[in-house]
Design an enzyme around this catalytic site. Structure first.
Site, PDB file in Angstrom:
ATOM      1  N   LYS A  97     -34.491  62.096  44.296  1.00  0.00           N
ATOM      2  CA  LYS A  97     -35.502  63.070  44.506  1.00  0.00           C
ATOM      3  C   LYS A  97     -36.771  62.252  44.944  1.00  0.00           C
ATOM      4  O   LYS A  97     -37.091  61.138  44.566  1.00  0.00           O
ATOM      5  CB  LYS A  97     -35.776  63.994  43.458  1.00  0.00           C
ATOM      6  CG  LYS A  97     -36.370  65.169  43.621  1.00  0.00           C
ATOM      7  CD  LYS A  97     -35.427  66.222  44.010  1.00  0.00           C
ATOM      8  CE  LYS A  97     -35.840  67.442  44.539  1.00  0.00           C
ATOM      9  NZ  LYS A  97     -34.968  68.575  44.735  1.00  0.00           N
TER      10      LYS A  97
HETATM   11  P1  NAD Z   1     -40.896  76.971  48.988  1.00  0.00           P
HETATM   12  O1  NAD Z   1     -42.033  76.007  48.899  1.00  0.00           O
HETATM   13  O2  NAD Z   1     -40.253  77.556  50.252  1.00  0.00           O
HETATM   14  O3  NAD Z   1     -41.156  78.231  48.216  1.00  0.00           O
HETATM   15  C1  NAD Z   1     -41.969  78.194  46.859  1.00  0.00           C
HETATM   16  C2  NAD Z   1     -42.187  79.648  46.733  1.00  0.00           C
HETATM   17  O4  NAD Z   1     -42.713  79.619  45.330  1.00  0.00           O
HETATM   18  C3  NAD Z   1     -43.499  80.209  47.436  1.00  0.00           C
HETATM   19  O5  NAD Z   1     -43.365  81.542  47.669  1.00  0.00           O
HETATM   20  C4  NAD Z   1     -44.547  79.855  46.733  1.00  0.00           C
HETATM   21  O6  NAD Z   1     -45.871  80.619  47.015  1.00  0.00           O
HETATM   22  C5  NAD Z   1     -44.166  79.868  45.144  1.00  0.00           C
HETATM   23  N1  NAD Z   1     -44.727  79.135  44.225  1.00  0.00           N
HETATM   24  C6  NAD Z   1     -45.413  77.964  44.344  1.00  0.00           C
HETATM   25  N2  NAD Z   1     -46.246  77.678  43.443  1.00  0.00           N
HETATM   26  C7  NAD Z   1     -45.947  78.609  42.592  1.00  0.00           C
HETATM   27  C8  NAD Z   1     -46.401  78.818  41.331  1.00  0.00           C
HETATM   28  N3  NAD Z   1     -47.171  78.036  40.635  1.00  0.00           N
HETATM   29  N4  NAD Z   1     -46.341  80.054  40.460  1.00  0.00           N
HETATM   30  C9  NAD Z   1     -45.405  81.128  41.113  1.00  0.00           C
HETATM   31  N5  NAD Z   1     -45.065  80.807  42.608  1.00  0.00           N
HETATM   32  C10 NAD Z   1     -45.241  79.872  43.012  1.00  0.00           C
HETATM   33  O7  NAD Z   1     -39.988  76.270  48.100  1.00  0.00           O
HETATM   34  P2  NAD Z   1     -38.337  76.460  48.042  1.00  0.00           P
HETATM   35  O8  NAD Z   1     -37.565  75.506  48.814  1.00  0.00           O
HETATM   36  O9  NAD Z   1     -37.687  77.775  48.072  1.00  0.00           O
HETATM   37  O10 NAD Z   1     -37.862  75.777  46.295  1.00  0.00           O
HETATM   38  C11 NAD Z   1     -38.195  76.644  45.145  1.00  0.00           C
HETATM   39  C12 NAD Z   1     -37.384  76.029  44.123  1.00  0.00           C
HETATM   40  O11 NAD Z   1     -35.988  75.879  44.330  1.00  0.00           O
HETATM   41  C13 NAD Z   1     -38.166  74.685  43.672  1.00  0.00           C
HETATM   42  O12 NAD Z   1     -37.887  74.734  42.274  1.00  0.00           O
HETATM   43  C14 NAD Z   1     -36.956  73.805  44.198  1.00  0.00           C
HETATM   44  O13 NAD Z   1     -37.120  72.439  43.737  1.00  0.00           O
HETATM   45  C15 NAD Z   1     -35.651  74.647  44.245  1.00  0.00           C
HETATM   46  N6  NAD Z   1     -34.677  74.210  45.120  1.00  0.00           N
HETATM   47  C16 NAD Z   1     -34.891  74.485  46.304  1.00  0.00           C
HETATM   48  C17 NAD Z   1     -33.552  74.083  47.424  1.00  0.00           C
HETATM   49  C18 NAD Z   1     -33.995  74.041  48.868  1.00  0.00           C
HETATM   50  O14 NAD Z   1     -32.679  74.085  49.476  1.00  0.00           O
HETATM   51  N7  NAD Z   1     -34.967  74.677  49.441  1.00  0.00           N
HETATM   52  C19 NAD Z   1     -32.549  73.752  46.692  1.00  0.00           C
HETATM   53  C20 NAD Z   1     -32.319  73.716  45.278  1.00  0.00           C
HETATM   54  C21 NAD Z   1     -33.492  73.924  44.693  1.00  0.00           C
END
Ligand code: NAD
Length: 436
Positions: free
Chosen positions: A126
């Site tokens: 990561k």
């Molecule tokens: P992203 O940046 O596309 O979206 C994040 C969302 O969370 C947005 O709507 C944002 O406004 C909101 N957010 C940010 N900070 C916040 C807070 N303090 N309180 C509430 N909402 C908040 O990110 P993503 O890629 O969708 O990732 C979201 C989660 O999923 C993370 O934990 C990431 O590690 C995990 N994840 C993502 C992937 C992927 O393929 N994108 C894969 C596995 C895990």
């Protein structure tokens, strides 16, 4: 319990957490999950001890120029590789103001389990840059990405360590990493990242893969109690790549999306949100805030709303001993990494709320990243339907395998998923042996 082999002070046992550079609450959560499971599995202390720490951790600091030209800021960046035993390492890059070595280390550890659960030949990694992504213009984001890539260029590569998008980064960020890497190597290297735009070797279905996997796990978990997703009330925290896709796919399958949120807060309608209107609002406004036709709720309130399925898909550390007793869902499916702490896990288990853990529920992203990497190596690209079908097959298989372990051992799905992941790593380490 820890893997310390004896009380003898000459013993080379691992330092306590507070002596480690990456000691943070998120790192402790990842290690306490490992410790609890390792003890239950009777894991060889030699392997156990090794798995608690990153194999490689890179910390960089570098300057980047703001658009006004005169302002130059120095920021911190990280890339952690937890385990090189299984193949190249793999894991996302996040841009977030709270990124630190402990957080990135925890996320790398979880990536190792995730890949092992899915039987994907990668170890966990990561990375991240400690910066507020909302405060970056597009050109600032590009400069920061290119400089960060240069700083870590020797440790990444298609056979070494392959970044992907995470919080605050996207397909365009991956394109800039790929371009910077390729410029410095003197030839195009698409396989250095996944989650790229389709035009430069990205995979169909990658952007939706994590959300699709979350929904696939939701369906499998509902089946266990003889239910389908149609008509279930679903609340989703986070309306980004994972949360928005999960909400949309669940909606298309007949679920009622009762609540959604982003960083600015959430919206709630017990009768179900009109997803077309929400999506149109989001496209125009860039935030859910101010959406009419639903009640405004805070992110904390959203978690406690009445629903069947709760999907935290934003950030870590959202469900603790404080709010776990108040959750009203019957099923919690972790789209985000590390949303639930250990104390909350125990409370939810006592309350009979099933938790599909992050290392299983959100593994769809790394799975299609693996497909993207494979397609790139072969220069043979699959249709979106092929990608989605293969993804769902692997998610269903992983869910079934983890559920079987949970049933056989009488443990939660989280412990079962950890057991499955750790066991595959243990076997690989056993057959490879110790160098030299
Ligand atoms: P992203 O940046 O596309 O979206 C994040 C969302 O969370 C947005 O709507 C944002 O406004 C909101 N957010 C940010 N900070 C916040 C807070 N303090 N309180 C509430 N909402 C908040 O990110 P993503 O890629 O969708 O990732 C979201 C989660 O999923 C993370 O934990 C990431 O590690 C995990 N994840 C993502 C992937 C992927 O393929 N994108 C894969 C596995 C895990």
């Amino acid at each position: 319990m820890t893997p310390n082999k004896s009380n003898d002070s000459s013993d080379n046992s691992l330092p306590e957490h507070d002596q480690l550079e990456w000691n943070t609450p998120m790192y402790r959560l990842a290690v306490e999950q490992l410790d609890g499971t390792a003890e239950r599995m009777n894991l060889d202390p030699n392997v156990w001890e090794r798995l608690r720490t990153p194999q490689r951790a890179h910390v960089v600091s570098f300057p980047f120029r703001r658009d006004d030209y005169d302002t130059v800021e120095t920021v911190f960046g990280y890339r952690v590789q937890h385990l090189l035993t299984m193949g190249p390492t793999k894991g996302g890059i996040r841009y977030d103001i709270d990124v630190n070595l402990g957080e990135v280390t925890a996320l790398a550890i979880w990536m190792t389990w995730k890949c092992a659960i899915m039987a994907i030949p990668f170890g966990g990694a990561k990375g991240g840059v400690r910066v507020d992504p909302a405060g970056l213009s597009k050109s600032e984001r590009q400069r920061i990405t290119r400089r960060y890539t240069s700083e870590i260029i020797e440790v990444i590569g298609p056979d070494r360590d392959i970044p992907a998008p995470d919080l605050g980064t996207d397909a365009l960020t991956m394109a800039w990493i790929m371009d910077t890497y390729s410029q410095q190597k003197g030839h195009t290297v698409p396989g250095v990242v996944t989650g790229k735009p389709i035009e430069i070797g990205g995979s169909h279905g990658r952007a939706q893969a994590t959300g699709r996997g979350v929904v696939s796990c939701t369906i499998e978990a509902l089946k266990l109690s003889g239910r389908t997703i149609r008509g279930t009330k679903v609340a989703v925290q986070g309306f980004g790549e994972v949360g928005a896709t999960a909400a949309q796919l669940a909606h298309e399958l007949g679920a009622r999306i009762v609540a959604l949120s982003d960083v600015n807060g959430g919206i709630y309608a017990d009768g179900g949100l009109d997803m077309d209107t929400v999506n149109a609002w989001m496209r125009d406004q860039g935030t859910l805030q101010g959406f009419r036709g639903a009640d405004a709720v805070t992110n904390a309130e959203l978690l406690e709303l009445p629903c069947d399925v709760l999907i935290p898909a934003a950030i870590q550390n959202q469900i603790s001993a404080d709010n776990a007793p108040k959750l009203q869902c019957k099923l919690l499916v972790e789209g985000a990494n590390g949303p639930t702490n250990l104390a909350a896990d125990d409370i939810l288990a006592d309350r009979g709320i099933m938790v599909v853990p992050d290392i299983l529920a959100n593994a769809g992203g790394v799975t299609v990243s693996y497909f993207e990497w494979l397609q790139g190596l072969q220069q043979f690209f699959w249709t979106e339907e092929e990608v989605n079908t293969k993804l769902i097959t692997l998610m269903q298989r992983a869910f079934r395998e983890v559920h079987d372990v949970a049933e056989a051992q009488g443990v939660t799905l989280r412990t079962a998923a950890l057991m499955r992941g750790i066991d595959r790593v243990r076997e690989a380490k056993r057959v490879r042996g110790v160098f030299p």
